[in-house]
Design a protein around this motif. Structure first.
Motif, short mmCIF file in Angstrom:
data_model
loop_
_atom_site.label_atom_id
_atom_site.label_comp_id
_atom_site.label_asym_id
_atom_site.label_seq_id
_atom_site.Cartn_x
_atom_site.Cartn_y
_atom_site.Cartn_z
N GLN A 157 -3.81 -4.95 -5.82
CA GLN A 157 -2.66 -4.18 -5.32
C GLN A 157 -1.57 -4.73 -5.98
O GLN A 157 -0.68 -3.63 -6.68
CB GLN A 157 -2.33 -4.90 -3.95
CG GLN A 157 -3.22 -4.33 -2.80
CD GLN A 157 -2.88 -5.02 -1.48
OE1 GLN A 157 -2.81 -6.23 -1.58
NE2 GLN A 157 -2.77 -4.32 -0.54
N ASP A 190 0.80 -1.36 -0.20
CA ASP A 190 -0.03 -0.04 -0.10
C ASP A 190 1.01 1.29 0.07
O ASP A 190 0.67 2.24 -0.78
CB ASP A 190 -0.81 -0.12 1.21
CG ASP A 190 -1.91 -1.23 1.37
OD1 ASP A 190 -2.33 -1.61 0.29
OD2 ASP A 190 -2.03 -1.73 2.30
N ALA A 223 -0.54 -9.96 -1.09
CA ALA A 223 -1.08 -8.88 -2.11
C ALA A 223 -2.09 -9.44 -2.81
O ALA A 223 -2.10 -10.47 -3.26
CB ALA A 223 0.13 -8.49 -2.59
#
Length: 106
Positions: free
Chosen positions: A90, A34, A86
């Motif tokens: 993402q 992120d 992930a």
């Protein structure tokens, strides 16, 4: 901040860095991917930057020690407790971010 002497500026920068680490520690749900997608750096980057800064000053600091400082625990422990896989979204967002950086440099 140009009006500040070097020592005061360094102390303020160090305090801000410590606050950043506290903030990241309090927000373990924010995954490194992120951070990479949004800001193009992560906890591992901070660790590498610490190692590089130490090296520039002739101070020995290994990567794992720096990561333990940044993560507040051994990385392997943090990873097993807090890191999630992930998602495809993402990974796609990270790839798009990295491609955009390449396009700007070209």
């Amino acid at each position: 901040m140009q009006h500040l002497d070097v020592t005061t500026r360094t102390e303020l920068e160090a305090a801000a860095f410590r606050r950043l680490l506290e903030h990241l520690d309090a927000n373990k749900d924010v995954q490194n991917i992120d951070l990479m997608i949004l800001a193009d750096f992560c906890r591992n980057c901070l660790s590498k930057w610490l190692v590089a800064a130490a090296g520039e000053r002739g101070v020995e600091l290994d990567y794992e020690t720096a990561r333990e400082y940044v993560y507040g625990m051994p990385y392997s422990e943090w990873k097993s407790l807090y890191q999630t896989p992930a998602s495809p979204e993402q990974l796609a967002a990270l790839e798009a971010r990295q491609q955009a950086r390449k396009d700007v440099k070209a």
